[in-house]
Design an enzyme around this catalytic site. Structure first.
Site, PDB file in Angstrom:
ATOM      1  N   MET A 123       0.795  -1.222   0.000  1.00  0.00           N
ATOM      2  CA  MET A 123       0.000   0.000   0.000  1.00  0.00           C
ATOM      3  C   MET A 123       0.832   1.279   0.000  1.00  0.00           C
ATOM      4  SD  MET A 123       0.266   1.403   3.322  1.00  0.00           S
ATOM      5  CE  MET A 123      -1.282   2.256   3.595  1.00  0.00           C
ATOM      6  N   TYR A 124       2.149   1.183   0.103  1.00  0.00           N
ATOM      7  CA  TYR A 124       2.961   2.391   0.057  1.00  0.00           C
ATOM      8  C   TYR A 124       2.873   2.997  -1.352  1.00  0.00           C
ATOM      9  CZ  TYR A 124       5.153   0.866   4.462  1.00  0.00           C
ATOM     10  OH  TYR A 124       5.402   0.461   5.765  1.00  0.00           O
ATOM     11  N   SER A 125       2.295   4.174  -1.427  1.00  0.00           N
ATOM     12  CA  SER A 125       2.066   4.864  -2.702  1.00  0.00           C
ATOM     13  C   SER A 125       1.337   3.962  -3.694  1.00  0.00           C
ATOM     14  CB  SER A 125       3.395   5.359  -3.304  1.00  0.00           C
ATOM     15  OG  SER A 125       3.978   6.353  -2.489  1.00  0.00           O
TER      16      SER A 125
END
Length: 336
Positions: free
Chosen positions: A54-56
């Site tokens: 889910m990072y960026s």
């Protein structure tokens, strides 16, 4: 750089690990910048890189994958799943259905055929331990992951998962990734004793307390850190918990100065000194950030420095914890 055994796996990892949350739109980091940071981190002795789906929205994994191309075998590669990926109801959590699908997505974004450590980003109260552990065990046997771990689990859930693995003859979590810093010491009360009891490796995140311990936040100065621009409520010094943090930072700055250390060296040296901690995750947004953090790799603090200012087991901002049991957050769960 020091190297430590990751739990009971036999895998040796650096005491500082590279966290890639700032890679991509979150940290406004380009591919060239991400690759330069990875290059410098590896040159500095770091061998563990941690990211998440889910990072960026997956961009971090893509940038990491391109940055490590051609040297995958020299890196202990970790990622996470479980947080929402879009608006679809089932594109989150730790069900078998989602984990099998999302691991394949992560492998594609990373450009690899396996990850060394696959972590459940948050405890999912809607999914049983048996469901999650069974799926993770199957993925491990398929060769897509080498080990798996938890992230920000309450202590009692860490214990419950260990029991579920034993009772159902499944592989178990071998690591935990909690938040830990001089300003947020609550995990010393329950989580770290449990990880020591069960032999889990511990990869701590936010050791600089979202920038409070970076040296950039001081009394009388305007707070202009990157984190403060999109989380202003955490840096509003009219809020009592933030005022307490600023007061502690001022006292810690004096401790660091007397010890001949930067605030970053003090902060990272503090968390890596705990015998339960394997590595501290640093999340540099620039090369300058990385170099200032690498300078703390060999920091050793004296006993009088370690417990100065903030008492053991104390969280100065308890409301920001991510492992609070659901019943403390939802009044309906506390009533018959």
């Amino acid at each position: 750089m020091q190297y430590r055994t990751l739990g009971r796996t036999g895998v040796q990892v650096s005491s500082l690990a590279l966290g890639a949350m700032n890679f991509g739109k979150i940290g406004r980091t380009t591919q060239d910048e991400a690759t330069a940071i990875v290059d410098a981190a590896l040159d500095g002795g770091i061998n563990l890189i941690d990211t998440a789906d889910m990072y960026s929205d997956g961009e971090s994994e893509e940038l990491v994958g391109k940055a490590i191309a051609g040297r995958r075998d020299d890196i202990v590669l970790a990622t996470k799943a479980g947080m929402p990926m879009g608006d679809e109801h089932n594109h989150q959590g730790s069900s078998r259905r989602w984990l099998i699908t999302e691991l394949d997505n992560s492998l594609r974004r990373l450009g690899v055929d396996h990850v060394d450590l696959y972590q459940i980003h948050r405890w999912d109260p809607s999914t049983s331990d048996e469901e999650t552990l069974s799926a993770l065990t199957d993925l491990q046997r398929a060769g897509k992951i080498r080990y798996f771990g938890s992230s920000t689990f309450p202590a009692y859930r860490i214990v419950q998962a260990q029991w579920a693995a034993r009772d159902n003859h499944l592989s178990r979590y071998v690591t935990e990734q909690p938040s830990y810093s001089i300003l947020q010491r609550g995990i010393e009360t329950h989580v770290l004793p449990v990880t020591e009891q069960y032999g889990l490796g511990v990869l701590v995140w936010s050791p600089l307390a979202s920038g409070w311990l970076s040296g950039a936040i001081r009394e009388g100065q305007e707070i202009t850190t990157s984190r403060s621009t999109f989380m202003p409520q955490r840096f509003d010094t009219t809020v009592p918990s933030n005022r307490a943090r600023l007061d502690a930072v001022e006292q810690l700055a004096k401790v660091a100065d007397e010890a001949g250390l930067t605030m970053i060296q003090l902060a990272l040296g503090f968390v890596t000194a705990h015998p339960a901690v394997t590595s501290a995750l640093i999340g540099p947004r620039t090369l300058d950030h990385l170099h200032s953090q690498l300078a703390a790799a060999d920091t050793v603090l004296s006993a009088d420095v370690l417990d100065a200012i903030v008492a053991p087991g104390t969280d100065l901002a308890a409301h920001e914890k991510y492992d609070t049991p659901p019943a403390l957050l939802d009044p309906a769960l506390r009533r018959r």
